[in-house]
Design a protein around this motif. Structure first.
Motif, PDB file in Angstrom:
ATOM      1  N   MET A 188       0.834  -1.184   0.000  1.00  0.00           N
ATOM      2  CA  MET A 188       0.000   0.000   0.000  1.00  0.00           C
ATOM      3  C   MET A 188       0.873   1.240   0.000  1.00  0.00           C
ATOM      4  N   LEU A 189       1.327   1.655   1.184  1.00  0.00           N
ATOM      5  CA  LEU A 189       2.153   2.858   1.265  1.00  0.00           C
ATOM      6  C   LEU A 189       3.574   2.559   0.821  1.00  0.00           C
ATOM      7  N   LEU A 190       4.110   3.457   0.016  1.00  0.00           N
ATOM      8  CA  LEU A 190       5.507   3.405  -0.388  1.00  0.00           C
ATOM      9  C   LEU A 190       5.855   2.188  -1.234  1.00  0.00           C
ATOM     10  N   ALA A 191       4.862   1.552  -1.845  1.00  0.00           N
ATOM     11  CA  ALA A 191       5.164   0.405  -2.691  1.00  0.00           C
ATOM     12  C   ALA A 191       5.728   0.925  -4.012  1.00  0.00           C
ATOM     13  N   LEU A 192       6.897   0.454  -4.386  1.00  0.00           N
ATOM     14  CA  LEU A 192       7.538   0.934  -5.603  1.00  0.00           C
ATOM     15  C   LEU A 192       8.277  -0.232  -6.231  1.00  0.00           C
ATOM     16  N   THR A 205      10.587  -1.568  10.543  1.00  0.00           N
ATOM     17  CA  THR A 205      10.015  -2.911  10.495  1.00  0.00           C
ATOM     18  C   THR A 205       8.651  -2.914   9.813  1.00  0.00           C
ATOM     19  N   LEU A 206       7.784  -1.976  10.218  1.00  0.00           N
ATOM     20  CA  LEU A 206       6.432  -1.949   9.667  1.00  0.00           C
ATOM     21  C   LEU A 206       6.413  -1.578   8.185  1.00  0.00           C
ATOM     22  N   LEU A 207       7.152  -0.534   7.838  1.00  0.00           N
ATOM     23  CA  LEU A 207       7.079  -0.018   6.470  1.00  0.00           C
ATOM     24  C   LEU A 207       7.877  -0.853   5.483  1.00  0.00           C
ATOM     25  N   ALA A 208       8.840  -1.617   5.981  1.00  0.00           N
ATOM     26  CA  ALA A 208       9.632  -2.447   5.076  1.00  0.00           C
ATOM     27  C   ALA A 208       8.884  -3.702   4.638  1.00  0.00           C
ATOM     28  N   ARG A 209       7.825  -4.061   5.360  1.00  0.00           N
ATOM     29  CA  ARG A 209       7.072  -5.258   5.007  1.00  0.00           C
ATOM     30  C   ARG A 209       6.424  -5.100   3.639  1.00  0.00           C
ATOM     31  N   GLU A 210       6.388  -6.150   2.901  1.00  0.00           N
ATOM     32  CA  GLU A 210       5.787  -6.176   1.564  1.00  0.00           C
ATOM     33  C   GLU A 210       6.447  -5.163   0.634  1.00  0.00           C
ATOM     34  N   GLY A 211       7.720  -4.870   0.874  1.00  0.00           N
ATOM     35  CA  GLY A 211       8.470  -4.017  -0.042  1.00  0.00           C
ATOM     36  C   GLY A 211       8.099  -2.567  -0.003  1.00  0.00           C
ATOM     37  N   ARG A 212       7.518  -2.086   1.106  1.00  0.00           N
ATOM     38  CA  ARG A 212       7.050  -0.705   1.144  1.00  0.00           C
ATOM     39  C   ARG A 212       8.175   0.320   1.110  1.00  0.00           C
ATOM     40  N   LEU A 213       9.380  -0.070   1.508  1.00  0.00           N
ATOM     41  CA  LEU A 213      10.503   0.859   1.462  1.00  0.00           C
ATOM     42  C   LEU A 213      11.468   0.545   0.324  1.00  0.00           C
ATOM     43  N   ALA A 214      11.091  -0.381  -0.544  1.00  0.00           N
ATOM     44  CA  ALA A 214      11.974  -0.719  -1.655  1.00  0.00           C
ATOM     45  C   ALA A 214      12.212   0.501  -2.536  1.00  0.00           C
ATOM     46  N   TYR A 229       9.456  11.978  -3.343  1.00  0.00           N
ATOM     47  CA  TYR A 229       9.647  12.393  -1.953  1.00  0.00           C
ATOM     48  C   TYR A 229       8.373  12.106  -1.162  1.00  0.00           C
ATOM     49  N   VAL A 230       8.527  11.457   0.003  1.00  0.00           N
ATOM     50  CA  VAL A 230       7.409  11.256   0.919  1.00  0.00           C
ATOM     51  C   VAL A 230       7.878  11.559   2.343  1.00  0.00           C
ATOM     52  N   GLU A 231       6.922  11.855   3.207  1.00  0.00           N
ATOM     53  CA  GLU A 231       7.205  12.088   4.627  1.00  0.00           C
ATOM     54  C   GLU A 231       6.277  11.216   5.464  1.00  0.00           C
ATOM     55  N   ILE A 232       6.825  10.613   6.512  1.00  0.00           N
ATOM     56  CA  ILE A 232       6.031   9.840   7.454  1.00  0.00           C
ATOM     57  C   ILE A 232       6.179  10.493   8.818  1.00  0.00           C
ATOM     58  N   VAL A 233       5.065  10.980   9.353  1.00  0.00           N
ATOM     59  CA  VAL A 233       5.058  11.656  10.641  1.00  0.00           C
ATOM     60  C   VAL A 233       4.264  10.794  11.615  1.00  0.00           C
ATOM     61  N   VAL A 234       4.843  10.486  12.785  1.00  0.00           N
ATOM     62  CA  VAL A 234       4.088   9.744  13.782  1.00  0.00           C
ATOM     63  C   VAL A 234       3.059  10.678  14.403  1.00  0.00           C
ATOM     64  N   ASN A 235       1.789  10.319  14.254  1.00  0.00           N
ATOM     65  CA  ASN A 235       0.693  11.089  14.824  1.00  0.00           C
ATOM     66  C   ASN A 235       0.721  10.964  16.344  1.00  0.00           C
ATOM     67  N   TYR A 236       0.567   9.762  16.843  1.00  0.00           N
ATOM     68  CA  TYR A 236       0.709   9.509  18.269  1.00  0.00           C
ATOM     69  C   TYR A 236       0.842   8.017  18.504  1.00  0.00           C
TER      70      TYR A 236
END
Length: 314
Positions: free
Chosen positions: A1-5, A66-75, A106-113
């Protein structure tokens, strides 16, 4: 979903993923309202200093990787960490980048809470909530996604061995190891069911109904004036029909209040706007639907408004 490339991960990163941590922690009491850290985990004593040390920036970086790297989201992305927290309200509203980078991708990931719960329904639960700002397709107006996940804490609770009557909690493990299980148990079945229903029914309009509190616990003296609200993101076709209909019933109606559908409308964004399908995201103040009579009254109010909105759409 997010960051899939679809890129060769061995190639030099072509895109930047900037990550900003938070210093915000929220807790929920057994009644489901916002509470204090000392009330967490069903009465267990989790020292605040220990909790805060678990969620410092370094821990958040580890969790996010760990979370974002799953399913190639940070590839294909260079994962760039920023130590200083940012205010997520500001990040969600401003159009420009939080950094001086001029990279096209370019993307940004901000921790909401980061939230912890000991509610009667969810028991020990932990959630990490992100706001992702994606500048790739709209450099002057980023696409904003709000993402979150939760997992039960029970497997990650353990008594300390130093003789002190305190509880230790492996928050990193709860965020990462159990996240996939929570996604498989709740997120995927929910969205798969919605997909099937849409494909089978071919509806003219979608709607959801949620509720909101009369006031925030953090602002108990500020009553929310709306009896109901209609949320939306980009597609205002159905809201512009429904809001006057509700107002004609003598109701005080929130126009994208008490929350903004531009941040908190993920289901409708994914299942309706992505298809070009009109939708209504309806919020009702929960003190008005706290008993059977209230529920029946609001069903009588909303059912004809939903139907007329659907029938009025071109």
């Amino acid at each position: 979903m997010l960051l899939a490339l679809a890129q060769d991960v061995s190639a030099p990163p072509l895109c930047e993923a900037h990550f900003f941590p938070t210093d915000q922690v929220q807790g929920f009491t057994s009644l489901g309202n916002f509470g204090l850290i000392s009330e967490l985990l069903a009465g267990r004593d989790v020292p605040e200093a220990e909790l805060l040390s678990q969620i410092e920036a370094g821990s958040q970086f580890d969790i996010a990787r760990t979370l974002l790297a799953r399913e190639g989201r940070l590839a294909g992305f260079a994962f760039i960490e920023h130590e200083e927290p940012v205010d997520y309200h500001t990040a969600a509203r401003q159009r420009s980048r939080l950094t001086g980078s001029d990279t096209a991708c370019y993307v940004e990931i901000v921790v909401n809470y980061i939230a912890f719960s000991d509610s009667a329904i969810s028991k020990q639960k932990v959630g990490v909530h992100f706001i992702a700002r994606d500048f790739r397709e709209r450099p002057d107006r980023p696409t904003i996604h709000k993402l979150g996940g939760s997992a039960l804490l029970e497997p990650y609770l353990g008594e300390s061995t130093d003789g002190e009557a305190t509880t230790t909690v492996d928050f990193r493990g709860a965020y990462t190891e159990a996240f996939g299980a929570a996604i498989d148990r709740f997120w995927r079945p929910y969205h798969a069911r919605v997909e099937r229903e849409i494909e089978q029914r071919e509806p003219k309009m979608l709607f959801t109904i949620h509720s909101f509190t009369p006031q925030l616990r953090s602002k108990p003296d500020q009553e929310r004036p709306w009896e109901c609200g209609i949320l939306y993101n980009e597609d205002e076709r159905a809201p512009r029909i429904a809001i006057p209909l509700l107002e004609a019933e003598g109701l005080t109606v929130g126009d994208n209040e008490p929350y903004s559908g531009k941040l908190l409308n993920a289901t409708m964004n994914h299942h309706a706007e992505a298809r070009g399908l009109p939708y209504l995201a309806i919020e009702v103040r929960n003190d008005l639907i706290g008993d059977a009579a209230g529920v029946s009254k609001w069903a009588d109010i909303l059912a004809p408004v939903i139907a007329e909105t659907r029938d009025t759409l071109p």
